[in-house]
Structure formats: structure tokens, C-alpha cells
Design a protein around this motif. Structure first.
Motif, short mmCIF file in Angstrom:
data_model
loop_
_atom_site.label_atom_id
_atom_site.label_comp_id
_atom_site.label_asym_id
_atom_site.label_seq_id
_atom_site.Cartn_x
_atom_site.Cartn_y
_atom_site.Cartn_z
N LYS A 225 0.83 -1.21 0.00
CA LYS A 225 0.00 0.00 0.00
C LYS A 225 0.86 1.25 0.00
O LYS A 225 0.57 2.21 -0.70
CB LYS A 225 -0.93 0.00 1.22
CG LYS A 225 -2.07 -0.98 1.11
CD LYS A 225 -2.92 -0.95 2.36
CE LYS A 225 -4.04 -1.98 2.30
NZ LYS A 225 -4.84 -1.98 3.55
N GLN B 4 2.26 1.77 -3.44
CA GLN B 4 1.22 2.26 -4.34
C GLN B 4 0.99 3.75 -4.14
O GLN B 4 0.86 4.51 -5.10
CB GLN B 4 -0.08 1.49 -4.14
CG GLN B 4 -0.06 0.09 -4.70
CD GLN B 4 -1.31 -0.70 -4.36
OE1 GLN B 4 -2.10 -0.32 -3.50
NE2 GLN B 4 -1.49 -1.83 -5.03
N LYS B 5 0.92 4.19 -2.88
CA LYS B 5 0.73 5.60 -2.59
C LYS B 5 1.88 6.43 -3.13
O LYS B 5 1.68 7.50 -3.69
CB LYS B 5 0.59 5.82 -1.08
CG LYS B 5 -0.74 5.41 -0.53
CD LYS B 5 -0.81 5.68 0.97
CE LYS B 5 -2.12 5.19 1.54
NZ LYS B 5 -2.18 5.37 3.01
N GLU C 6 1.56 6.66 -6.89
CA GLU C 6 0.49 7.59 -7.26
C GLU C 6 0.92 9.03 -7.06
O GLU C 6 0.65 9.90 -7.89
CB GLU C 6 -0.78 7.29 -6.46
CG GLU C 6 -1.46 6.00 -6.86
CD GLU C 6 -2.57 5.59 -5.90
OE1 GLU C 6 -2.90 6.37 -4.97
OE2 GLU C 6 -3.12 4.49 -6.09
N ALA C 7 1.61 9.31 -5.95
CA ALA C 7 2.10 10.66 -5.68
C ALA C 7 3.12 11.08 -6.74
O ALA C 7 3.13 12.22 -7.19
CB ALA C 7 2.70 10.74 -4.28
N GLU C 8 3.95 10.13 -7.14
CA GLU C 8 4.96 10.42 -8.16
C GLU C 8 4.30 10.72 -9.51
O GLU C 8 4.71 11.62 -10.23
CB GLU C 8 5.90 9.21 -8.29
CG GLU C 8 7.17 9.51 -9.04
CD GLU C 8 8.13 8.33 -8.99
OE1 GLU C 8 8.38 7.76 -10.05
OE2 GLU C 8 8.60 8.01 -7.88
N LYS C 9 3.23 9.99 -9.84
CA LYS C 9 2.51 10.25 -11.09
C LYS C 9 1.87 11.62 -11.08
O LYS C 9 1.84 12.32 -12.09
CB LYS C 9 1.44 9.18 -11.31
CG LYS C 9 1.98 7.86 -11.76
CD LYS C 9 0.85 6.86 -11.98
CE LYS C 9 1.39 5.50 -12.37
NZ LYS C 9 0.31 4.51 -12.54
N ARG C 10 1.33 12.02 -9.91
CA ARG C 10 0.69 13.33 -9.82
C ARG C 10 1.70 14.47 -10.00
O ARG C 10 1.36 15.52 -10.50
CB ARG C 10 -0.01 13.48 -8.46
CG ARG C 10 -1.36 12.82 -8.46
CD ARG C 10 -2.12 13.14 -7.17
NE ARG C 10 -2.48 11.86 -6.59
CZ ARG C 10 -2.17 11.46 -5.38
NH1 ARG C 10 -1.52 12.24 -4.56
NH2 ARG C 10 -2.53 10.27 -4.95
#
Length: 141
Positions: A128, A131-132, A135-139
Motif C-alpha cells: 500500500k 502504491q501511494k 500515485e504521488a509520483e505520477k501526480r
């Protein structure tokens, strides 16, 4: 003279052998076919091997931290089981409270079921967290 040391050492060796066998069982055989063109998901076995490695690294770091700061962790120095409870709590307070919070390990106790559940809980926690982070890196991009 502590009586539980021999049993604890035997349990540690048994756990190490089981982990080694588990890693060998999920490691891909040499010459095994690769995924089609590099597409698709990675094999879960390699991911679990990485999670096991991270678990052991976290255990090592917590053990070193407890040894370094004996004043802060004075309650952890009594016995091997007391130290083990402290290490597990350090590795993952959430998983420790979930599995051992109301019933910590006791002298001479060997609870492989809760040990396995703890590692699985930690692996889920690590997944988890990764994954977070992804996701933060993608944003950010």
C-alpha cells in the motif's frame, strides 16, 4: 541462565529454513519463459521476495536501533521474547497491535501462525505504501 534461548534459536533456524525454502519455491527457474514481449504484470513471486527482503531489512534496522538507544528501549532488554516483541512493534506498530497487542509473545512461546500473519500484514502495508508513493509520483509529473 535462560532456558528459552535454545528453543528460540531452534525456532529462528526453522524460520530461516522455511523462508529460504519459500524463496526458492517462488524464484523462477533458469531458462524459464519470460513474459510476452515484456508486457503484462511482473511475477508475484519476485515481488514477495522483495517484500521479504524489506521485512528483514526493517527487522535489522529496528534491532540496531534498540541496541543503539538502550535508554529509550530499556524495557526491551530483559529477555529474547521481550526484545522480539519490541522489534516486531518497531517494524510495524499497526500489525503488531493487530496481532500481538492484547496477547504479546510469552517466554517459551513459539507462534508460527501469528508470525506468518504478521509478515503478511507487513507485506500488505508495504504494498500500500509503494502504491501511494507511485500515485504521488505520477501526480507530480
Amino acid at each position: 541462565r535462560r532456558r528459552g534461548n535454545g528453543l528460540l534459536a531452534l525456532a529462528a533456524w526453522g524460520l530461516a529454513i522455511l523462508l529460504l525454502l519459500g524463496v526458492c519455491a517462488v524464484a523462477p527457474a533458469e531458462g524459464a519463459p519470460k513474459s510476452k514481449g515484456g508486457r503484462g504484470k511482473k511475477r508475484k513471486g519476485s515481488q514477495f521476495g522483495l517484500m521479504d527482503k524489506e521485512y528483514h531489512l526493517a527487522r535489522d534496522e529496528c534491532t540496531k536501533e534498540i541496541q543503539r538507544d538502550e535508554e529509550r528501549y530499556a524495557h526491551c532488554v530483559g529477555s529474547d521474547i521481550t526484545r522480539e516483541n519490541c522489534v516486531l512493534r518497531c517494524v510495524s506498530p499497526e500489525c503488531y497491535d493487530k496481532l500481538y497487542g492484547t496477547d504479546p509473545l510469552e517466554e517459551g512461546e513459539l507462534d508460527t501462525t501469528r508470525g506468518r500473519l504478521f509478515r503478511n500484514c507487513l507485506k500488505t502495508e508495504l504494498r500500500k505504501q509503494k502504491q501511494k508513493e507511485a500515485e504521488a509520483e505520477k501526480r507530480e509529473l
